[in-house]
Design a protein around this motif. Sequence first.
Motif, PDB file in Angstrom:
ATOM      1  N   LEU A  65     -88.798 -59.641 -84.964  1.00 34.27           N
ATOM      2  CA  LEU A  65     -87.380 -59.890 -84.668  1.00 34.27           C
ATOM      3  C   LEU A  65     -87.174 -61.309 -84.131  1.00 34.27           C
ATOM      4  O   LEU A  65     -86.245 -62.010 -84.551  1.00 34.27           O
ATOM      5  N   LYS A  83     -72.165 -67.638 -93.261  1.00 38.37           N
ATOM      6  CA  LYS A  83     -72.610 -66.286 -92.866  1.00 38.37           C
ATOM      7  C   LYS A  83     -74.100 -66.180 -93.151  1.00 38.37           C
ATOM      8  O   LYS A  83     -74.581 -66.784 -94.100  1.00 38.37           O
ATOM      9  N   ASN A  85     -77.099 -63.421 -94.116  1.00 41.45           N
ATOM     10  CA  ASN A  85     -77.411 -62.063 -94.571  1.00 41.45           C
ATOM     11  C   ASN A  85     -78.885 -61.824 -94.251  1.00 41.45           C
ATOM     12  O   ASN A  85     -79.747 -62.613 -94.667  1.00 41.45           O
ATOM     13  N   ILE A  86     -79.171 -60.750 -93.536  1.00 44.32           N
ATOM     14  CA  ILE A  86     -80.552 -60.420 -93.149  1.00 44.32           C
ATOM     15  C   ILE A  86     -80.856 -59.021 -93.662  1.00 44.32           C
ATOM     16  O   ILE A  86     -80.080 -58.097 -93.424  1.00 44.32           O
ATOM     17  N   ALA A  87     -81.951 -58.862 -94.396  1.00 45.60           N
ATOM     18  CA  ALA A  87     -82.203 -57.557 -95.009  1.00 45.60           C
ATOM     19  C   ALA A  87     -83.673 -57.316 -95.294  1.00 45.60           C
ATOM     20  O   ALA A  87     -84.393 -58.208 -95.743  1.00 45.60           O
ATOM     21  N   TRP A 110     -70.593 -64.585-103.535  1.00 48.22           N
ATOM     22  CA  TRP A 110     -69.699 -64.215-102.429  1.00 48.22           C
ATOM     23  C   TRP A 110     -68.518 -63.398-102.923  1.00 48.22           C
ATOM     24  O   TRP A 110     -67.947 -63.757-103.921  1.00 48.22           O
TER      25      TRP A 110
ATOM     26  N   VAL B  51     -70.586 -61.325 -84.602  1.00 50.85           N
ATOM     27  CA  VAL B  51     -70.567 -61.464 -86.063  1.00 50.85           C
ATOM     28  C   VAL B  51     -72.005 -61.452 -86.598  1.00 50.85           C
ATOM     29  O   VAL B  51     -72.328 -60.694 -87.507  1.00 50.85           O
ATOM     30  N   GLU B  52     -72.856 -62.291 -86.006  1.00 42.87           N
ATOM     31  CA  GLU B  52     -74.234 -62.418 -86.480  1.00 42.87           C
ATOM     32  C   GLU B  52     -75.193 -61.706 -85.520  1.00 42.87           C
ATOM     33  O   GLU B  52     -74.934 -61.632 -84.321  1.00 42.87           O
ATOM     34  N   LEU B  53     -76.323 -61.263 -86.044  1.00 41.09           N
ATOM     35  CA  LEU B  53     -77.394 -60.720 -85.196  1.00 41.09           C
ATOM     36  C   LEU B  53     -77.758 -61.711 -84.088  1.00 41.09           C
ATOM     37  O   LEU B  53     -77.985 -61.317 -82.934  1.00 41.09           O
ATOM     38  N   ILE B  54     -77.796 -63.000 -84.439  1.00 38.80           N
ATOM     39  CA  ILE B  54     -78.184 -64.008 -83.442  1.00 38.80           C
ATOM     40  C   ILE B  54     -77.055 -64.335 -82.468  1.00 38.80           C
ATOM     41  O   ILE B  54     -77.245 -65.149 -81.567  1.00 38.80           O
ATOM     42  N   GLN B  61     -80.738 -58.004 -78.591  1.00 40.07           N
ATOM     43  CA  GLN B  61     -81.362 -57.959 -79.933  1.00 40.07           C
ATOM     44  C   GLN B  61     -82.513 -56.957 -79.940  1.00 40.07           C
ATOM     45  O   GLN B  61     -82.662 -56.163 -80.876  1.00 40.07           O
ATOM     46  N   VAL B  62     -83.329 -56.995 -78.894  1.00 45.43           N
ATOM     47  CA  VAL B  62     -84.482 -56.096 -78.822  1.00 45.43           C
ATOM     48  C   VAL B  62     -84.015 -54.642 -78.680  1.00 45.43           C
ATOM     49  O   VAL B  62     -84.561 -53.727 -79.298  1.00 45.43           O
ATOM     50  N   LEU B  65     -82.832 -53.543 -82.050  1.00 45.90           N
ATOM     51  CA  LEU B  65     -83.997 -53.274 -82.903  1.00 45.90           C
ATOM     52  C   LEU B  65     -84.567 -51.889 -82.622  1.00 45.90           C
ATOM     53  O   LEU B  65     -84.878 -51.131 -83.549  1.00 45.90           O
ATOM     54  N   ILE B  68     -82.253 -49.417 -84.167  1.00 47.68           N
ATOM     55  CA  ILE B  68     -82.399 -49.441 -85.640  1.00 47.68           C
ATOM     56  C   ILE B  68     -83.652 -48.652 -86.035  1.00 47.68           C
ATOM     57  O   ILE B  68     -83.622 -47.833 -86.967  1.00 47.68           O
ATOM     58  N   ALA B  87     -80.177 -53.607 -93.414  1.00 43.76           N
ATOM     59  CA  ALA B  87     -79.519 -54.887 -93.699  1.00 43.76           C
ATOM     60  C   ALA B  87     -78.320 -55.149 -92.796  1.00 43.76           C
ATOM     61  O   ALA B  87     -77.547 -54.246 -92.492  1.00 43.76           O
ATOM     62  N   ALA B  88     -78.198 -56.399 -92.381  1.00 40.64           N
ATOM     63  CA  ALA B  88     -76.997 -56.901 -91.719  1.00 40.64           C
ATOM     64  C   ALA B  88     -76.402 -57.958 -92.645  1.00 40.64           C
ATOM     65  O   ALA B  88     -76.965 -59.044 -92.772  1.00 40.64           O
ATOM     66  N   LEU B  89     -75.312 -57.623 -93.317  1.00 36.80           N
ATOM     67  CA  LEU B  89     -74.709 -58.542 -94.286  1.00 36.80           C
ATOM     68  C   LEU B  89     -73.403 -59.082 -93.712  1.00 36.80           C
ATOM     69  O   LEU B  89     -73.310 -60.219 -93.309  1.00 36.80           O
ATOM     70  N   GLY B  90     -72.345 -58.268 -93.700  1.00 39.01           N
ATOM     71  CA  GLY B  90     -71.116 -58.690 -93.035  1.00 39.01           C
ATOM     72  C   GLY B  90     -70.299 -59.701 -93.806  1.00 39.01           C
ATOM     73  O   GLY B  90     -69.523 -60.454 -93.218  1.00 39.01           O
ATOM     74  N   ASN B  91     -70.437 -59.729 -95.124  1.00 41.87           N
ATOM     75  CA  ASN B  91     -69.616 -60.658 -95.914  1.00 41.87           C
ATOM     76  C   ASN B  91     -68.182 -60.165 -96.036  1.00 41.87           C
ATOM     77  O   ASN B  91     -67.277 -60.948 -96.297  1.00 41.87           O
TER      78      ASN B  91
END
Lengths: 149, 149
Positions: A65, A83, A85-87, A110, B51-54, B61-62, B65, B68, B87-91
């Motif tokens: 992670l 954006k 994308n993490i997968a 997109w 919005v983002e994992l980061i 985050q841990v 995880l 998940i 997956a974390a997409l979010g588009n």
Amino acid sequence: MVSGVTKDWSLHPQLAQDTVPVGDMPLARVLLARDANYPWLILVPRLPGLVELIDLEENAQVQLLGEIAAAARALKTATKCDKLNIAALGNQVPQLHVHVIARRRTDAAWPQPVWGVKPPLAYEEGQQTSLLNSLHQLLKRSGLAGMDR
Amino acid sequence: MVSGVTKDWSLHPQLAQDTVPVGDMPLARVLLARDANYPWLILVPRLPGLVELIDLEENAQVQLLGEIAAAARALKTATKCDKLNIAALGNQVPQLHVHVIARRRTDAAWPQPVWGVKPPLAYEEGQQTSLLNSLHQLLKRSGLAGMDR
């Protein structure tokens, strides 16, 4: 530190064919997909026999992670993308690997996910070398030991 | 413990419409997608503005995880699936959410990712209730505090 890294491990031939190496973090090999449609990293933990994220022991999951987050930050900095994308999918290549993809609202897929939408587009050589160097430097600076290449 | 959970947080209306709740883990709300094509969980951290994992702090985050991984194990146990897709997409829906999807080699999209392949298929009521109850029990037994619903 995660034990057993690199022992009896080798990169799946399909991943080797589709990517160029960026470098090694403590757990994962970082690869750049040969697809200029989207700046696209793939992280592969260097431990044998992994298929699912939950095949990793808990401390290795946490290490991965941290490396995913470092790769995501580096990719975002290098590309100024809209954006991430993490997968972890693995329906076609069974070796555990994690996609970290920089998306733009103007890119070829997109707002869909990238898989299967467009055939890979070759990078111009200068463009690929420049992106590889940026990513390598950013990952080195992330404070994660290693990034050998 | 992650601070600020539930404060000023609400579920994105699109996610609310497309899912039914399974329960709350310490950080994430666990949702079941209204799509019988694939048993499909969505985890949404109950913190505003992500919005983002980061965007999550490292300890969160841990925690995510761990949730998940617990969701993935529960889904694998409940469905005896062939593969997990995470997956974390979010588009399309900007609120940070993580897909945990049970895949079978015989499902409607295999080996492609599931997004955009098939229109959602409604569960039969008994089937949905039974899956929800199994998942809820398995997540409760995972040792993660909470799982309120």
